[in-house]
Design a protein around this motif. Sequence first.
Motif, mmCIF file in Angstrom:
data_model
loop_
_atom_site.group_PDB
_atom_site.id
_atom_site.type_symbol
_atom_site.label_atom_id
_atom_site.label_comp_id
_atom_site.label_asym_id
_atom_site.label_seq_id
_atom_site.Cartn_x
_atom_site.Cartn_y
_atom_site.Cartn_z
ATOM 1 N N GLY A 233 44.071 -30.665 67.892
ATOM 2 C CA GLY A 233 43.993 -29.802 69.176
ATOM 3 C C GLY A 233 45.392 -28.836 69.232
ATOM 4 O O GLY A 233 45.392 -28.193 70.126
ATOM 5 N N VAL A 234 46.356 -29.057 68.182
ATOM 6 C CA VAL A 234 47.546 -28.283 68.235
ATOM 7 C C VAL A 234 47.435 -27.104 67.629
ATOM 8 O O VAL A 234 47.237 -27.170 66.329
ATOM 9 N N PRO A 235 47.526 -25.833 68.253
ATOM 10 C CA PRO A 235 47.267 -24.507 67.667
ATOM 11 C C PRO A 235 48.694 -24.161 66.926
ATOM 12 O O PRO A 235 49.705 -24.920 67.072
ATOM 13 N N PRO A 236 48.454 -23.474 66.031
ATOM 14 C CA PRO A 236 49.791 -22.866 65.157
ATOM 15 C C PRO A 236 50.971 -22.753 66.071
ATOM 16 O O PRO A 236 50.657 -21.809 67.244
ATOM 17 N N GLN A 237 51.932 -23.045 65.916
ATOM 18 C CA GLN A 237 53.179 -22.710 66.719
ATOM 19 C C GLN A 237 54.503 -22.129 66.095
ATOM 20 O O GLN A 237 54.533 -22.341 64.727
ATOM 21 N N PRO A 238 55.298 -21.273 66.777
ATOM 22 C CA PRO A 238 56.514 -20.961 66.246
ATOM 23 C C PRO A 238 57.403 -21.996 65.801
ATOM 24 O O PRO A 238 57.327 -23.410 66.302
ATOM 25 N N HIS A 239 58.410 -21.779 65.154
ATOM 26 C CA HIS A 239 59.267 -23.025 64.629
ATOM 27 C C HIS A 239 60.115 -23.563 66.151
ATOM 28 O O HIS A 239 60.605 -22.618 66.645
ATOM 29 N N LEU A 240 59.893 -24.772 66.183
ATOM 30 C CA LEU A 240 60.618 -25.443 67.541
ATOM 31 C C LEU A 240 61.390 -26.387 67.022
ATOM 32 O O LEU A 240 61.732 -26.500 65.865
ATOM 33 N N HIS A 241 61.782 -27.229 68.033
ATOM 34 C CA HIS A 241 62.697 -28.347 67.743
ATOM 35 C C HIS A 241 62.124 -29.339 66.679
ATOM 36 O O HIS A 241 61.066 -29.542 66.619
#
Length: 392
Positions: free
Chosen positions: A140-148
Amino acid sequence: MAELDRTKLLAARFKAAGDRPYLASALYSLTVVPSEAVPTMGVDRHWRCYVSPSFVEATPVPELAGVWIHEVAHLLRDHHGRADRLPAADRRDRVRVNIAQDCEINDDLLDDGLPLPEGRVEPGLFGMDKGLLFEAYLPGVPPQPHLHDCGSGAHGDPLPWEINGPGGPPKVSQVEAEALRRATAEAMRAHQRSRGTLPGGWLRWADQVLEPAVDWRRVLAGAVREAVAWAGGAVDYTYRRPSRRTAAMRGVVLPSLRRPLPRVAIVIDTSGSMGPDDLAAALAEVTGVLREVGVGANRVTVLAVDADVRAASRVTSVDQVVLAGGGGTDMRVGIEAAMAAKERPNVVIVLTDGYTPWPAEPATARLIAALVGDDPPAPPAWVESVRVTPGG
């Protein structure tokens, strides 16, 4: 690099350990490594905690205490070990894996009243319920930009800001880590008995550590996948598709390498002590995994070993497997029949109650035993075995 305010950082750890004494041993096992390369704080597999001096300077002590607990939770919950067991496609996206892991941790920490810095992730941000494991959150986690990034102690991938190779600050070994997990789980249970204030997620984790319930389906599926991958790693030469180097060799045809699809034999014990429901569940799990990894029905042979006549017959569906009375089936008959086939299998999967003689030596194929029943005897050490829990 700015100087790390160790007094403030260690005061935050002291507060975290004082407020949650059941986490004290784990918190004080972390080795502090100052680094401006890490955005905030992160951990590696060896229980080293990398800390940004700028982050420490900008963050109040109560929030720093929450981050200490967040990072040690990755290690206590063995997130890097669990991430290693994910399918390859999921492992490649470490950002999504890390976010799913943060969801697993932060819902418990927020329920426990811990203040966390802004920008934290929690299941509600993605429309998901609380109280799940990260493996359940991941789809359920969509693709994300680079975070912490919490480091290899979370998602398992070493990062440039981590100290890799020999030497460096002290490490916590795998054996020591397991001892810390068990000690922490025991401390949590004691805390729950005396005060009754442990968050539900931590309580479930402690119960799992002290009384692990192994999902036989996952273990069996992993064993089958690994064996099929091993068998598929073999290569052979073929002239059906000549090598591209043939064009440079006048009058000479060179063979090319091919990676064959493995053949699999499933040998089923039909003795009376085998439960039909558990046998059907194990067979369904095996055939489902084989379909998933691309081994079609035309490359799978199913043999049923009859308890009375001690013969092996080929079947095409679980409905054709008749469970006989009595017991004492000799599964060597089925294994030998499988290996004597014109097209020998690379992998042999035996579904049995374990009450059978075994071949004297390892076969040329990989042999997996799915042991069905309450207390099946162990096969020889060279047989990969998975215990199928009755009704589980």
